[in-house]
Design an enzyme around this catalytic site. Sequence first.
Site, PDB file in Angstrom:
ATOM      1  N   TYR A 143       0.812  -1.222   0.000  1.00 33.75           N
ATOM      2  CA  TYR A 143       0.000   0.000   0.000  1.00 33.75           C
ATOM      3  C   TYR A 143       0.844   1.271   0.000  1.00 33.75           C
ATOM      4  CZ  TYR A 143      -3.882  -3.150   1.078  1.00 33.75           C
ATOM      5  OH  TYR A 143      -4.810  -4.156   1.040  1.00 33.75           O
ATOM      6  N   LYS A 194       3.965 -15.243   1.381  1.00 29.81           N
ATOM      7  CA  LYS A 194       3.819 -15.945   0.099  1.00 29.81           C
ATOM      8  C   LYS A 194       5.243 -16.203  -0.390  1.00 29.81           C
ATOM      9  CE  LYS A 194       1.053 -17.383  -3.244  1.00 29.81           C
ATOM     10  NZ  LYS A 194       0.319 -18.633  -3.124  1.00 29.81           N
ATOM     11  N   ASP A 227      -2.492 -18.323   1.170  1.00 31.07           N
ATOM     12  CA  ASP A 227      -3.671 -19.001   0.603  1.00 31.07           C
ATOM     13  C   ASP A 227      -4.152 -20.103   1.542  1.00 31.07           C
ATOM     14  OD1 ASP A 227      -1.153 -19.826  -0.112  1.00 31.07           O
ATOM     15  OD2 ASP A 227      -1.653 -20.481  -2.128  1.00 31.07           O
ATOM     16  N   ASP A 251      -5.034  -7.104   5.802  1.00 34.51           N
ATOM     17  CA  ASP A 251      -6.253  -6.395   5.413  1.00 34.51           C
ATOM     18  C   ASP A 251      -7.311  -7.413   4.976  1.00 34.51           C
ATOM     19  OD1 ASP A 251      -7.983  -4.441   4.637  1.00 34.51           O
ATOM     20  OD2 ASP A 251      -6.804  -3.704   2.948  1.00 34.51           O
ATOM     21  N   ASP A 255     -10.839  -9.359   7.272  1.00 37.49           N
ATOM     22  CA  ASP A 255     -12.256  -9.308   6.879  1.00 37.49           C
ATOM     23  C   ASP A 255     -12.842 -10.724   6.863  1.00 37.49           C
ATOM     24  OD1 ASP A 255     -12.013  -6.548   6.514  1.00 37.49           O
ATOM     25  OD2 ASP A 255     -13.386  -6.575   4.806  1.00 37.49           O
TER      26      ASP A 255
END
Length: 369
Positions: A143, A194, A227, A251, A255
């Site tokens: 970001y 990752k 994942d 982020d 959620d």
Amino acid sequence: MSNAKQVVFIGGEGIGPEVIAETQRVLRWLVAERRLGIEIRDALYGAEAWRRTGKTVPDETAAALRSSDAILFGATGGPDYDALPPEAKRQGNLLRIRKSLDLFANLRPIVAIPALAEASSLRNRVLEGVDFVILRELSSGLYFGEPRGIESLPNGERRGVNTHVYTSGEIRRVARFGFELARSRRRRLCSVDKANVMEAGRLWREEVQALHDAEFADVELSHMLVDNCAMQLIRAPRQFDVLLTDNMFGDILSDAAAMITGSLGMLPSASLGPVGADGRRPALYEPVHGSAPDIAGQGIANPLGAILSLALALRLTLGEPGAADRLERAVSSALATGVRTRDIMQEGATPVGTRDMGDAVLRALERAA
Ligand code: NAD
């Protein structure tokens, strides 16, 4: 000068002011009832600040942010914010505030509340005993990385670019925070990356492992690909204690984890910076949800994510862990009386609005007093 801790409330846009109003009512009650040494003030930010002062972050707000012990923030974004001229948005926004205070550690506790089991899309047996914290790196990564932007190519196509970047120092400081946090909990930390396809992910894994081996061997460390982590959060969330992630993965995963608590409207967060020379740590507390333009202005938003963020502020910044425990118990006990905002509604429960839910928490506090 008074020794009282300074708490600044910023409503922001959409449902932000609605949930912040209830949160402030709760803090005012606690301050009066327990004579806490806390001073409360409001500050303008965003679309409303622009309308009233011609600045999205007026000077007074900027000064209040710098001098406060804790900031309680509602939410930003939505049509009012989008309609601002570009120069207004450039001038100041939530990302900039987080960056200017160097808020690198974002804590998102995920605790299954038994009274809300029906509101979750997961089964009871999966939810039982779930209690972990997502620790998201908040000041770097995808970001903020440069280069970024959208460019036109000679062949007439356009190209969008963002850069996922971390330095070893940035990884180590958030990992250190995570290991220390794990020491105060069940001493287990799972680091998410990752590393199989991203170099920055490989560095993340190496640095976390090296810090662990050098200083935190007493904490059980595991690494998980993001994942797989998304799946494990839904399959067996009880396995986690501290979940350490970079900015973007945290982020998204938080959620998904919101569904454990039944609604995005239930999740609190704390964003903390480094301890300064004066011994203070910049701290911003806010619900995880956004400005929810689809329900703004209707008085139906769930204020509990914001109220639980106040509990985090009481515990982590304001030196009032007893009041924090009490407030968290009051939220559970308010829910146990069967009141529900629309997002956590279930059969047989009593539908209430934002203000009524604030009242229910205050009544629960009074009952316990
Ligand atoms: P959102 O969190 O605002 O809403 C997602 C969904 O959850 C909506 O259906 C909304 O009605 C519901 N919801 C959210 N909070 C709720 C609450 N307290 N009670 C009941 N229902 C609730 O996310 P979005 O729709 O993706 O984004 C809307 C705006 O908010 C965007 O402009 C986005 O950039 C911004 N945003 C801001 C923040 C922040 O201020 N930290 C965080 C996320 C999104």
